[in-house]
Design a protein around this motif. Structure first.
Motif, PDB file in Angstrom:
ATOM      1  N   MET A1569       0.718  -1.301  -0.038  1.00 47.52           N
ATOM      2  CA  MET A1569       0.005  -0.045   0.178  1.00 47.52           C
ATOM      3  C   MET A1569       1.001   1.170  -0.010  1.00 47.52           C
ATOM      4  O   MET A1569       0.316   2.397   0.112  1.00 47.52           O
ATOM      5  N   LYS A1570       1.982   1.126  -0.230  1.00 42.69           N
ATOM      6  CA  LYS A1570       2.846   2.390  -0.109  1.00 42.69           C
ATOM      7  C   LYS A1570       2.848   3.324  -1.230  1.00 42.69           C
ATOM      8  O   LYS A1570       2.949   4.396  -0.840  1.00 42.69           O
ATOM      9  N   HIS A1571       2.445   2.793  -2.341  1.00 42.27           N
ATOM     10  CA  HIS A1571       1.988   3.526  -3.643  1.00 42.27           C
ATOM     11  C   HIS A1571       0.834   3.880  -3.794  1.00 42.27           C
ATOM     12  O   HIS A1571       0.212   4.454  -4.839  1.00 42.27           O
ATOM     13  N   ASN A1572      -0.323   3.469  -2.901  1.00 45.42           N
ATOM     14  CA  ASN A1572      -1.503   3.857  -3.125  1.00 45.42           C
ATOM     15  C   ASN A1572      -1.965   5.166  -2.735  1.00 45.42           C
ATOM     16  O   ASN A1572      -1.307   5.927  -1.890  1.00 45.42           O
ATOM     17  N   THR A1573      -2.953   5.655  -3.529  1.00 41.87           N
ATOM     18  CA  THR A1573      -3.638   6.722  -3.243  1.00 41.87           C
ATOM     19  C   THR A1573      -4.568   6.537  -1.906  1.00 41.87           C
ATOM     20  O   THR A1573      -4.862   5.584  -1.606  1.00 41.87           O
ATOM     21  N   GLN A1574      -4.970   7.840  -1.345  1.00 40.98           N
ATOM     22  CA  GLN A1574      -5.897   7.754  -0.382  1.00 40.98           C
ATOM     23  C   GLN A1574      -7.363   7.092  -0.642  1.00 40.98           C
ATOM     24  O   GLN A1574      -7.608   6.241   0.189  1.00 40.98           O
ATOM     25  N   ARG A1575      -7.704   7.337  -1.835  1.00 40.73           N
ATOM     26  CA  ARG A1575      -8.815   6.550  -2.565  1.00 40.73           C
ATOM     27  C   ARG A1575      -8.789   5.159  -2.606  1.00 40.73           C
ATOM     28  O   ARG A1575      -9.698   4.369  -2.315  1.00 40.73           O
ATOM     29  N   GLN A1576      -7.525   4.841  -2.907  1.00 38.75           N
ATOM     30  CA  GLN A1576      -7.003   3.562  -3.389  1.00 38.75           C
ATOM     31  C   GLN A1576      -7.153   2.327  -1.996  1.00 38.75           C
ATOM     32  O   GLN A1576      -7.502   1.371  -2.058  1.00 38.75           O
ATOM     33  N   PHE A1822       5.953  -7.155  -7.796  1.00 42.93           N
ATOM     34  CA  PHE A1822       4.863  -6.080  -7.488  1.00 42.93           C
ATOM     35  C   PHE A1822       4.872  -4.755  -8.490  1.00 42.93           C
ATOM     36  O   PHE A1822       5.829  -4.102  -8.229  1.00 42.93           O
ATOM     37  N   SER A1823       3.630  -4.603  -9.073  1.00 44.10           N
ATOM     38  CA  SER A1823       3.646  -3.487 -10.093  1.00 44.10           C
ATOM     39  C   SER A1823       2.375  -2.676  -9.865  1.00 44.10           C
ATOM     40  O   SER A1823       1.246  -3.154 -10.323  1.00 44.10           O
ATOM     41  N   PRO A1824       2.281  -1.687  -8.878  1.00 44.45           N
ATOM     42  CA  PRO A1824       1.032  -1.136  -8.518  1.00 44.45           C
ATOM     43  C   PRO A1824       0.625  -0.476  -9.781  1.00 44.45           C
ATOM     44  O   PRO A1824       1.268   0.313 -10.531  1.00 44.45           O
ATOM     45  N   SER A1825      -0.990  -0.470  -9.716  1.00 41.93           N
ATOM     46  CA  SER A1825      -1.540   0.390 -10.809  1.00 41.93           C
ATOM     47  C   SER A1825      -2.091   1.734 -10.311  1.00 41.93           C
ATOM     48  O   SER A1825      -2.541   1.972  -9.187  1.00 41.93           O
ATOM     49  N   CYS A1826      -1.895   2.717 -11.343  1.00 37.67           N
ATOM     50  CA  CYS A1826      -2.383   4.116 -10.924  1.00 37.67           C
ATOM     51  C   CYS A1826      -3.652   4.206 -11.345  1.00 37.67           C
ATOM     52  O   CYS A1826      -4.153   5.376 -11.224  1.00 37.67           O
ATOM     53  N   VAL A1827      -4.222   3.326 -12.158  1.00 45.07           N
ATOM     54  CA  VAL A1827      -5.802   3.445 -12.619  1.00 45.07           C
ATOM     55  C   VAL A1827      -6.771   3.583 -11.224  1.00 45.07           C
ATOM     56  O   VAL A1827      -6.740   2.556 -10.246  1.00 45.07           O
ATOM     57  N   ALA A1828      -7.418   4.330 -11.107  1.00 46.73           N
ATOM     58  CA  ALA A1828      -8.459   4.365  -9.822  1.00 46.73           C
ATOM     59  C   ALA A1828      -9.691   3.588 -10.444  1.00 46.73           C
ATOM     60  O   ALA A1828     -10.215   3.744 -11.646  1.00 46.73           O
TER      61      ALA A1828
END
Length: 1846
Positions: A1569-1576, A1822-1828
């Motif tokens: 969850m390090k690269h997640n936005t608040q919404r994610q 692990f490759s986090p997605s930036c797509v909301a």
């Protein structure tokens, strides 16, 4: 023709001449040959000049040698000159120099036995030859096997491989390798293990049919033909074996250095085994049948281990232990029978001693009576028409009868084993086709040739006829295919020789006829042969010196046969009564099986058995064991002729492939070549006949394109036409005058023998002339350039020389002038200096002289003055002495005189006294005196009165003065005493002075001595000091060297440790990758088994007429329990499908159980591998933790100090929290109004806290002072330790202070110490004041905080319980934050630690809050579910019992979680019945191309995850499991359906990885969850932990990745060899060499030929498609790395197996191709993915082809350069290196041996080829997605309208 001869037989032309030892020798013409010359002038290779005379009749010239570039060719038919010396030389060069044992000769593979184990038969070699054309790879037995397998599948025609050669040539091994190839590539079903059974028959047949001979340690003593059956999918289903001519005589007789069959020695070597105890065996030397050859042991062979292998093979073929022991009993009985001693009774009879130990053992083993067997071993029964006679046998006849029985038993046993082996290899599946492997003896000729050699040579005559007809047929087909005119080729037809043997009244017919005669003999049969054939057949001859032999002219050679023993060996008789005794055995059932079909009479004539000898028995090929008695009466020759006829019919019905095995020497030496033996075998096996047939036609064949490319240099520009065929015709017509030397076909040009060499010579001459012209021009240009350079250099040198000379002259003049000036001033200076020196010397001399004179004068005056003084004193002393002496003398004289006068006066007085006068006179005198005295007394009295008066006046003053004087007196007395003491002291001082003077004198003496000693000592010390300085210098140098060495060692140790750590890390990474690779291989195996199981189910479904859409059972799915859950639920919904599956399962329950068991085992192994993988990862983490621990040790003190601070802060915070809690409790106990009044409990608590704080403050102050003093002392100690070079003690230093400087330094040090202490005191005072002020401020803050807390508590008491907790936590966080911020402001040094503590506490509190929120939400949802279920079950009673307030209170006080509701929360809702529709539309029927182009990458993954989120939101466990299970199974299904489509596999690999990353990203784990936005973060899964499913999906991604690699490999595989090796990317660099019958793929790019551009285009397509599908960049890098490894491995493997590719020009082509691949990597930004490193072996192989290969320096450079290649690969490339042109040189054997010596210490695997099937273990970073998720739109084209956005 004459023109060509004159052109070829010129000076320096090389020819072959006959030689007695080497068969053929090479020689070189000294002068040109002219037509009509009777001899040739030649020079041998050793420099000897000879004259070779030509045959005057034929005038045949010697054979010409082929050009060097043709020597060592893979195919003998590629040689331009096809003759015996060329063939022999080519084979020798390949065998000795290149270590190549296989060579093509047209359609024949020539295999030379190396007598050494070579690493060229591994699975990697099999895979390399699989699927390749026969001419595309180097010659190999695998290439022949692949050609047979391919033709069987392509032409649907049975094939046969005929392996022939003499004993020891390697026939059995070649046949074994061919069968191994079929078993490996056929892909048979592993459940049946048919291929293992086929291979298992080899050790059995070798044990019972092979033996050691003088020529071979494992010689096959029988012929065999194995038919390997294949089904319609060309998989092995079974096999059948036929045997021919077993050498039965070896059972009873062996020549020197030979052995019996291996099985006997294996039994003897294992005689001590418990199960063999009843066999009564011992060593092989104890039995007659095993000791006759006197060689019971074979070097390197362990017979006991070989028996274990044989028994294992028996077991594998279904022969159980009881039958095996029965076989061993029969074999042991044969050995005991051979030891039965038959004694001579008389000349016509014999007997066996009673109780013979060996005969007893024989009878017990076979279960017969001793009496019967001993009877019929020495007797035989004769039958007439009316009577039966029993006739005794002589000892020789009885011995022969015993041996005949042994041979017969062994032959029956051999037949029984072969029969049961065939039963084990038979199958019920219908055979579609077969490949036969014939392992049969070659042509034999010995000094004495008998019946065996006759049969062998007869079989070879038949095989040679079939071979000749096949070769002729192929030649005819080739000519007809190319539509060229051809004439019948004259070849040797051996039909007359065959007729001589097998025709009516032939040799065999006459032999059978003679056997039927009652008195037939070998002599009478020989006479019949002479009478019948001597005059009628030219192939039959009679020896001059013998009437019992005959000669047959075979195709290979003339052979003389001795007639002795022919009749008996042809009859092959055995005593009938002995057989009956054996058949009567009731205990031994195996023996009854052996003889159950035995005839009563085995001899057609009833004659007694003969002398035995070397006989062979023909084993019938019929499968049926029921034969007529008539067939049993056939002779051996008749049986062999019939079986041979059947074999020829079988071979004629198949497509034959020929392997001719050659024995290079008779001494079994590794890679030793005997030309005589080789030529003899080449003539015998038909290789030279093949060459002769090829040479009679057009052996050399070129395509028009190859001819044009090769001989373009012979064409002029005007000759080159657009039509290459027409161009070639014009050029040939111009170059070759005789048009009969070539023919033009449709696609090829055919040349007669020698024409290619002629064209090659023309080409070489043209190239040589061009080279000479180029060299001339280049040398001219170089010479002119050199001359111009020299001229320019000379002019430049002259210019610079003249300038230099001018500069030198000017410089000389300047120097001369300067020298003159310098000399002037120098001379002036010298003179001036000399004058000043003289002046100064004169002045000095004058000064010294004057001073000396003054000193002399002064000394004289001083001496005079002192002399006067001395004289004065002396004279005074003398005068005083004289005066004293005179005075003493005068006084003495006066005394003497006065004494004398006194004496005289005394005498007078004495006389007067005696008279009165005397008295009167005396009184008168006395009266005067008294009067005088009276007067004096009066005067004195008067004076006394005056004095008394004065005394009275002065008495008072005198009293005072007296007092004073007394005091002075006392003082004076003290002074006197002091004086007295001083006097005493002075006296003592004088004495001491005297002593000191004496000591001074002594000291002066000692001083002189000491000065002398000191002078000596000083000189010695100076000398010693100089020596010590030298030693010190050397020691310093040594010290520096040692320091440098220590530094180097420390650096080396550091580097070593670093390397060790790096190696350990690399090893751990390697182990991790290996474990990953094993795990992923097991996954692929698991997938393969699943697919296989699905296929079987589908087949069973089709066979049971079940609809194809039925549901698969659970065993086809993953091992995860969720999949089974889904399957069970789904099967409950679809009862009909389940019933169909039950029917299907019932059809093959055993197979299903076996597959399920296998799946379970794989799952367990998968789990164990997963555990091992985790262990490896833990080890890796622990190794990394150890490195971190070592790094953290350096910061130990700081961390301890920081931990101490943290502990203090935590304790303070705990105390404050405790105080706060007490305050709250006290405040809650009172009202809000009186909480803060004095006297109240809160006030008391506050005062107590204040007092405790003050006490704590004092304690802290003391601790601070103590700590600071310790720190100061430590600091001073450290400072002292840093500043002082040597440790010392202060007291010792004070004692050592001897001068003022040291005292001064000590004083300065004390002053600094005092100043430091004063500074510390002031600092402590200021600190104390600051702390006091801070504590006061803290006290005020506590008061304010108290008031604030009271207010907050009052407010909190008014809130609901749920909000009260949240508010309390929020207030606590705020308070602690402010408190710690204030603490940080007061103590900036601890700000970082305090900040960390604050953050940690805040995070902990937030985590607790979040956990409570999640728990409450989960409980609420569960409560909703339970309440719903209770409502459905009728919960009215519960509602009635529960108060309304309780029911209303639950929803009234929800957890106060702030949440902003939006239109879309990133979830998709679907109904349960729409799940299959979702999977169908989104997975099964989705077209990847449209999705990849028009929509966002990974859209299906996002949609599936959004649906999963909604199921998680609903807390629906069943829905989550069914969705995941159906998704996984649907992806597997689509991959199975379209697994060959790259776009489909790539698309689902990208989406599977994206789905996996979504599961990780929204799992709620902090690591993801390090690269997640608040919404994610708000979209994270809240109810389910899907870690197990992540592992399942990861395994699925691994399977898809492997499928993707396989798919890409299948696409790239056909392009690699053609594009990387065969295609000429740089046109014109490499030429095309002449090739033989086995044509290779042309390097000229034709239509449809793959090039390097094809590979690059395909790579671009792969890359673009993966990028369009949204594949992770790291995954793309791994894919590209794997592809480049495949490219490099396949290219290098083909390079190592293709001699024509190992040349300098091909190395340049490969390096250029590799550079193009690197450029592609650079363009795509993939240089860091490791793909370039995978090509390193190929790059080094290309460099190896191009580097110089002559000297030792070249060898060293090669060894250092080729680090990525193994020793075997380097040596292989060097051995295969082939010059394309005459200007290149071959690699010498000595250079290759040098390379092998240098690389001898390398530790590496001996594997030659790279593993092309190796797949690097894949990882999915692990490759986090930036797509909301809330922004994703679902297009209508996906038909997902039933999904609802939530």
């Amino acid at each position: 023709m004459n023109r060509e001869l004159e052109y070829m037989f010129v000076q320096c032309a090389r020819v072959w001449i006959p030689d007695a030892e080497d068969v053929w020798k090479s020689a070189e013409l000294i002068k040109d040959y002219k037509n009509g010359d009777a001899s040739l002038q030649l020079t041998l290779e050793d420099g000897t000049n000879i004259e070779h005379k030509l045959d005057p009749k034929t005038k045949n010239l010697p054979h010409l040698r082929n050009p060097d570039i043709l020597v060592g060719e893979n195919d003998l038919t590629a040689l331009s000159y096809l003759h015996e010396p060329a063939v022999l030389h080519n084979l020798k060069v390949r065998f000795i120099d290149s270590k190549l044992i296989y060579t093509y000769c047209g359609i024949v593979l020539v295999a030379i036995n190396p007598y050494e184990t070579l690493p060229i038969y591994g699975t990697d070699i099999i895979n390399a030859y699989s699927g390749q054309n026969m001419g595309d790879m180097d010659p190999h037995i695998f290439a022949v096997a692949e050609e047979a397998y391919k033709q069987m599948a392509r032409d649907e025609r049975n094939q046969s491989i005929i392996v022939s050669g003499e004993s020891g040539a390697g026939k059995t091994v070649s046949a074994k390798y061919a069968m191994r190839y079929f078993a490996t590539v056929s892909g048979s079903a592993s459940e049946a293990n048919v291929e293992e059974k086929v291979l298992a028959s080899n050790p059995i047949m070798e044990a019972i049919g092979n033996a050691k001979t003088t020529r071979n340690d494992n010689s096959s003593r029988f012929g065999k033909y194995i038919e390997i059956g294949f089904d319609n999918r060309y998989r092995i289903i079974g096999a059948n074996m036929r045997t021919y001519l077993l050498e039965k005589s070896r059972v009873v007789f062996q020549a020197d250095e030979e052995r019996n069959y291996h099985i006997f020695y294996q039994l003897c070597a294992s005689a001590k085994l418990p199960e063999f105890k009843n066999l009564r065996l011992s060593t092989a030397n104890d039995f007659l049948y095993t000791r006759q050859g006197r060689s019971p042991v074979i070097d390197g062979v362990d017979d006991s281990k070989e028996l274990c292998t044989t028994r294992h093979a028996f077991t594998l073929l279904g022969i159980n232990e009881s039958y095996q022991m029965g076989l061993f009993q029969v074999l042991a009985a044969i050995l005991h029978l051979g030891n039965v001693e038959i004694k001579e009774k008389d000349s016509d009879s014999s007997l066996i001693a009673p109780n013979n130990r060996h005969l007893t053992a024989f009878c017990e083993l076979v279960g017969v009576t001793y009496k019967d067997m001993s009877q019929w071993l020495c007797h035989r029964k004769l039958k007439t028409a009316t009577e039966t006679y029993i006739k005794p046998l002589s000892r020789l006849q009885a011995t022969n009868a015993r041996d005949a029985l042994s041979k017969h038993i062994y032959a029956k046993l051999f037949s029984w084993i072969v029969e049961h082996v065939n039963k084990a290899l038979v199958t019920s599946i219908k055979q579609h086709s077969f490949i036969g492997v014939l392992d049969i003896y070659g042509f034999e000729t010995f000094e004495i040739n008998s019946f065996e050699q006759f049969c062998i040579n007869y079989a070879n005559e038949k095989l040679q006829q079939q071979f000749n007809m096949h070769v002729f047929k192929l030649e005819q087909e080739e000519y007809m295919k190319e539509q060229i005119p051809w004439t019948l080729i004259d070849f040797y037809d051996n039909q007359p020789c065959i007729n001589l043997i097998e025709a009516k009244m032939g040799i065999l017919d006459l032999l059978d006829e003679e056997c039927k005669m009652p008195k037939g003999s070998d002599d009478s049969w020989a006479q019949k042969l002479y009478n019948t054939h001597l005059k009628t057949c030219c192939l039959f001859e009679k020896p001059r010196m013998s009437n019992r032999a005959f000669i047959i002219q075979h195709f290979a050679d003339k052979v003389e046969y001795q007639c002795d023993g022919f009749l008996e060996k042809n009859k092959d008789t055995v005593n009938e009564e002995q057989i009956n005794v054996l058949k009567a055995s009731k205990k031994f059932h195996l023996l009854m099986e052996l003889f159950q079909d035995e005839e009563k009479a085995t001899s057609p004539t009833g004659q007694a058995p003969g002398t035995g000898g070397r006989t062979r028995l023909s084993i019938k090929p019929d499968k049926s064991r029921e034969t007529s008695s008539k067939e049993h009466k056939k002779t051996v020759g008749c049986q062999f002729r019939n079986s041979l006829q059947m074999l020829m019919e079988t071979l004629n019905a198949t497509t034959p492939h020929y392997v001719r095995c050659i024995k290079p020497n008779d001494f079994k030496l590794a890679f030793s070549f005997d030309p005589k033996r080789a030529v003899q075998q080449l003539r015998a096996c038909g290789v030279l006949e093949t060459i002769r047939i090829s040479a009679a036609g057009f052996p050399s064949r070129w395509t028009y394109q190859e001819f044009f490319s090769r001989y373009r240099v012979l064409m002029k520009q005007k000759d080159v036409l657009p039509d290459k065929k027409l161009t070639c015709k014009h050029v040939l017509e111009r170059l070759v005058e005789d048009q009969d030397k070539y023919q033009f076909g449709k696609t090829k040009i055919f040349f007669r023998a020698g024409q290619v060499a002629y064209l090659e010579k023309l080409r070489a001459d043209k190239l040589r002339a061009a080279c000479i012209r180029i060299q001339k021009t280049i040398r001219c240009w170089l010479a002119r350039k050199k001359y111009l350079r020299k001229r320019s250099a000379a002019i430049t040198i002259q210019r610079f020389t003249r300038g230099y000379q001018a500069r030198c002259l000017a410089k000389f003049m300047r120097l001369t002038q300067a020298a003159t000036v310098i000399q002037k001033y120098q001379r002036m200076y010298v003179e001036k200096k000399r004058y000043r020196k003289k002046q100064a010397a004169a002045l000095a001399m004058q000064t010294i002289l004057r001073a000396y004179m003054a000193r002399q004068k002064y000394q004289a005056l001083l001496r005079e003055h002192k002399a006067v003084i001395i004289q004065k004193r002396i004279r005074g002393w003398l005068a005083r002495c004289w005066y004293k002496r005179c005075l003493e003398a005068i006084v003495y004289l006066q005394c003497c005189i006065r004494r004398m006068r006194a004496k005289r006066e005394l005498k007078k007085l004495k006389i007067e006294a005696r008279s009165v006068e005397h008295f009167k006179k005396l009184n008168k005198g006395m009266e005067n005196k008294i009067m005088q005295l009276q007067r004096k007394i009066d005067e004195q009295n008067k004076d006394n009165r005056l004095i008394s008066e004065k005394l009275v006046g002065l008495e008072s003053s005198y009293a005072v003065e007296g007092e004073r004087m007394r005091s002075e007196l006392s003082q004076l007395r003290g002074v006197e005493e002091d004086a007295r003491n001083k006097a005493i002291q002075v006296s003592s001082l004088l004495e001491e002075l005297e002593k000191l003077r004496k000591e001074l004198s002594v000291t002066q003496q000692e001083k002189k001595t000491l000065e002398e000693w000191a002078q000596t000592y000083r000189s010695e010390m100076e000398k010693m000091v100089s020596e010590l300085k030298d030693q010190n210098g050397s020691l310093k140098k040594e010290k520096d060297d040692l320091n440098r060495l220590i530094q180097e060692q420390s650096q080396q140790m550091t580097e070593k440790m670093t390397r060790a750590i790096a190696e350990e890390t690399h090893q751990l990474e390697t182990d991790l990758n290996e474990e990953r690779s094993r795990y992923q291989n097991l996954l692929s195996e698991h997938l393969r088994l699943e697919e296989k199981y699905d296929d079987l189910k589908e087949e069973m479904a089709r066979s049971s007429n079940i609809k194809p859409g039925h549901r698969r059972t659970d065993s086809t799915h993953s091992s995860n329990e969720s999949e089974y859950t889904y399957n069970s639920e789904y099967t409950e919904m679809e009862e009909g499908s389940r019933a169909g599956d039950d029917v299907t399962r019932g059809m093959d329950t055993s197979l299903t159980l076996k597959l399920q068991k296998r799946v379970t085992e794989l799952e367990q192994e998968k789990q164990s591998l997963r555990d091992e993988l985790e262990n490896k990862e833990d080890q890796f983490q622990r190794a990394r933790a150890r490195d971190d621990a070592e790094f953290r040790k350096a910061r130990g003190a700081e961390l301890e100090y920081e931990s101490l601070k943290r502990q203090e802060l935590e304790s303070e915070n705990k105390k404050l929290r405790h105080d706060l809690a007490e305050m709250r409790r006290s405040l809650l106990g009172n009202t809000a109004a009186g909480a803060g009044a004095p006297g109240s409990p809160a006030y008391k608590v506050l005062l107590d806290q204040l007092n405790a704080s003050c006490e704590e403050l004092e304690v802290r102050k003391e601790e601070v002072l103590i700590l600071r003093s310790q720190l100061v002392s430590q600091k001073e100690a450290m400072h002292h330790k840093e500043t002082m070079t040597e440790p010392s003690v202060f007291a010792e230093d004070v004692n050592k202070l001897k001068d003022a400087d040291e005292l001064k330094q000590a004083y300065v040090g004390l002053k600094d110490t005092n100043r430091l202490l004063e500074h510390q005191l002031q600092t402590q005072r200021r600190t104390y004041e600051n702390e006091t002020e801070s504590l006061r401020g803290e006290l005020q803050n506590v008061k304010e905080e108290n008031n604030r807390q009271q207010q907050l508590l009052a407010q909190n008491l008014q809130l609901p319980p749920e909000a009260r907790i949240e508010a309390s936590l929020q207030h606590e966080i705020t308070r602690l934050t402010n408190e710690n911020l204030e603490f940080m402001a007061n103590d900036p040094a601890a700000s970082q630690e305090a900040r960390v503590i604050i953050l940690r506490r805040m995070v902990d509190l937030m985590e607790q809050l979040e956990k409570q929120d999640r728990t409450i939400r989960k409980l609420k949802k569960q409560l909703k579910v339970y309440s719903k279920r209770i409502g459905e079950m009728g919960a009215g009673q519960t509602e009635g019992q529960t108060s309304p307030g309780q029911m209303v209170e639950e929803p009234i006080h929800p957890v106060n979680i702030p949440r902003r509701e939006k239109d879309f929360q990133g979830m998709l809702e679907y109904k349960r019945e729409d799940e299959m529709k979702l999977v169908k539309n989104l997975i099964l029927e989705l077209k990847p191309r449209g999705v990849a182009v028009n929509l966002i990458p990974g859209l299906p993954a996002y949609i599936l995850f959004m649906c999963l989120r909604h199921a998680d939101y609903l807390n629906d466990d069943q829905k989550v499991r069914t969705l995941l299970t159906s998704t996984i199974n649907s992806i597997k299904k689509i991959l199975k359906k379209r697994g060959d489509d790259f776009e489909t596999v790539s698309f689902w690999l990208a989406n599977t990885c994206r789905f996996l990353h979504c599961l990780k990203q929204y799992s709620g784990d902090e690591a993801f969850m390090k690269h997640n936005t608040q919404r994610q973060n708000e979209h994270c899964l809240s109810n389910f932990d899907l870690a197990e499913y992540r592992q399942v999906i990861s395994d699925l991604a691994i399977q898809i990745y492997q499928q993707l690699i396989k798919c890409m490999e299948n696409i790239l595989q056909p392009m690699i060899v053609s594009g990387m090796l065969e295609h000429e990317t740089i046109q014109g660099v490499s030429g095309v060499k002449p090739t033989g019958l086995r044509k290779r793929t042309s390097s000229i790019a034709d239509e449809g030929t793959y090039t390097l551009d094809s590979i690059l285009r395909q790579l671009n397509a792969f890359h673009s498609i993966m990028c369009q599908h949204g594949t992770d960049p790291e995954l793309i890098k791994q894919v590209v790395k794997q592809l480049f490894y495949i490219i490099g491995a396949v290219t290098l493997n083909n390079l190592l197996l293709r001699k024509d590719m190992c040349s300098w020009s091909k190395g340049m082509q490969i390096r250029y191709n590799v550079s193009q691949l690197e450029e592609w990597l650079r363009d795509k930004g993939l240089m860091t993915c490791g793909a370039k490193e995978t090509l390193e072996p190929l790059i080094q192989a290309a460099q190896l082809l191009q580097v110089k290969k002559k000297t030792d320096e070249d060898a060293e450079a090669i060894c250092s350069m080729c680090q990525a290649l193994t020793t075997a690969q380097i040596v292989k490339v060097l051995n295969l290196y082939t010059p394309v042109n005459e200007f290149e040189e071959r690699v010498s054997v000595a250079f290759i041996r040098t390379i092998q010596t240098r690389l001898r210490d390398r530790c590496e695997s001996p594997q030659l080829l790279m593993d092309t099937k190796m797949i690097y273990p894949v990882t999915f970073p692990f490759s986090p997605s930036c797509v909301a998720l809330e922004t994703i739109q679902i297009p209508g084209s996906l038909n997902l309208a039933f999904l609802t956005r939530v």
